[in-house]
Design an enzyme around this catalytic site. Structure first.
Site, PDB file in Angstrom:
ATOM      1  N   GLY A 186       0.787  -1.229   0.000  1.00  0.00           N
ATOM      2  CA  GLY A 186       0.000   0.000   0.000  1.00  0.00           C
ATOM      3  C   GLY A 186       0.816   1.274   0.000  1.00  0.00           C
ATOM      4  CG  ASP A 187       3.531   4.496   1.661  1.00  0.00           C
ATOM      5  OD1 ASP A 187       3.709   5.035   0.550  1.00  0.00           O
ATOM      6  OD2 ASP A 187       3.864   5.033   2.735  1.00  0.00           O
ATOM      7  CG  LEU A 188       6.828  -1.821  -2.014  1.00  0.00           C
ATOM      8  CD1 LEU A 188       7.146  -2.376  -0.643  1.00  0.00           C
ATOM      9  CD2 LEU A 188       6.555  -2.939  -3.001  1.00  0.00           C
TER      10      LEU A 188
END
Length: 321
Positions: free
Chosen positions: A194-196
């Site tokens: 989701g926030d890679l």
């Protein structure tokens, strides 16, 4: 007693107001209580991110290194421990203990060096893609679905396109909206970070690289490719041939993550359009000066336009050089 980092305190109060002030007043006692409960001793100075503090510790009696992370109660952190539990150390740091009510976790300690410090964009994209593949495991039913955000994404894109002056043509914005409509509502039932971005992938002892700070979503693993690519904006700006560099990055992520290249391109294009609008409304954290910020906004426009064009077989020729 634990001392709250001054910069973290200032940022928390500026963002959260009285609620932040009250939480900060409780934080030292909370950290000390958790250290005692989880049988840990402090092992260095605390560091912090935007919404949480991280205290290096040693577990007693083994002396095993770990970190205590305590975050301000924020919806964006609700599902972080669930994600770590599902992964059980596969591609991400291990979760040893959790207190969901207090937004606290005891985690495997990784090293301080992150993938963001690596200059070779090929390596950054390949490592990020491999981590994404490791994290793409069957998801439990209780975690939030990215598909539930599709209507919100479309509404925001349309609102931004109407309200903001920008340099993207109609096809570029329409392509992002089409991605939301065609890929956003029907996504795989697998975990995604989701926030890679590269700053959330750290060097480690157990594995060469491990992910931290997940959002814990369920959806299309190709979605994370856009986050990874967006965070390489400054490196891509230095490319002699931007179109070739972008195609190569998307291809390399798709291969390493084992996802469909066209889906990776489309999600990357959606992220680029979002970034172009976000930069106009809020600015970019990496650009403090007005001139640099304006340049990054224009770059986001250009990147979104490049990614809006399907590449077909031509993009395969960018692999390998």
């Amino acid at each position: 007693m634990f001392e709250v980092p001054e910069a973290f305190a200032q940022d928390t109060v500026a963002r959260e107001g009285e609620a932040g002030t009250a939480w900060l007043a409780r934080l030292p006692a909370l950290v000390d209580e958790l250290l005692e409960r989880w049988n840990c001793s402090p092992d260095g100075a605390a560091v912090h991110g935007a919404v949480g503090v991280v205290v290096p510790v040693r577990r007693r009696p083994s002396g095993e290194p770990a970190v205590l992370k305590v975050s301000f109660p924020h919806p964006g952190n609700d599902h972080e421990p669930h994600a770590f539990t599902v992964w059980a150390g596969r591609g991400a740091v291990l979760l040893h203990e959790r207190d969901d009510e207090r937004y606290a976790m005891l985690l495997e300690r990784a090293r301080t060096a992150s993938l963001a410090e690596v200059e070779d964009t090929d390596e950054v994209i390949t490592v990020g893609g491999r981590i994404s593949r490791l994290l793409a495991v069957p998801a439990p039913p209780e975690l939030p679905r990215l598909s539930a955000r599709a209507d919100e994404w479309e509404a925001r894109l349309r609102l931004d396109a109407d309200e903001l002056t920008h340099g993207m043509d109609g096809h570029t914005v329409a392509s992002a909206i089409a991605t939301v409509r065609e890929l956003g509502h029907d996504q795989p039932e697998v975990m995604v970070h989701g926030d890679l971005h590269a700053g959330n992938i750290l060097r480690a002892a157990r594995e060469p690289w491990l992910a931290i700070d997940p959002k814990g979503y369920v959806g299309d693993p190709a979605y994370d490719g856009g986050t990874l690519l967006k965070a390489r904006a400054l490196a891509l700006l230095r490319a002699d041939d931007l179109g070739r560099a972008v195609r190569r990055a998307v291809d390399m992520f798709a291969e390493a993550a084992e996802v469909d290249r066209e889906r990776a391109r489309r999600w990357a294009q959606f992220h680029a359009v979002e970034a172009a609008f976000w930069g106009r409304r809020h600015g970019f954290h990496i650009a403090r000066q007005h001139e640099q910020a304006a340049g990054l906004v224009r770059f986001a426009d250009e990147l979104a336009g490049l990614l809006a064009q399907p590449w077909g077989a031509a993009s395969r020729a960018t692999r390998g050089g």
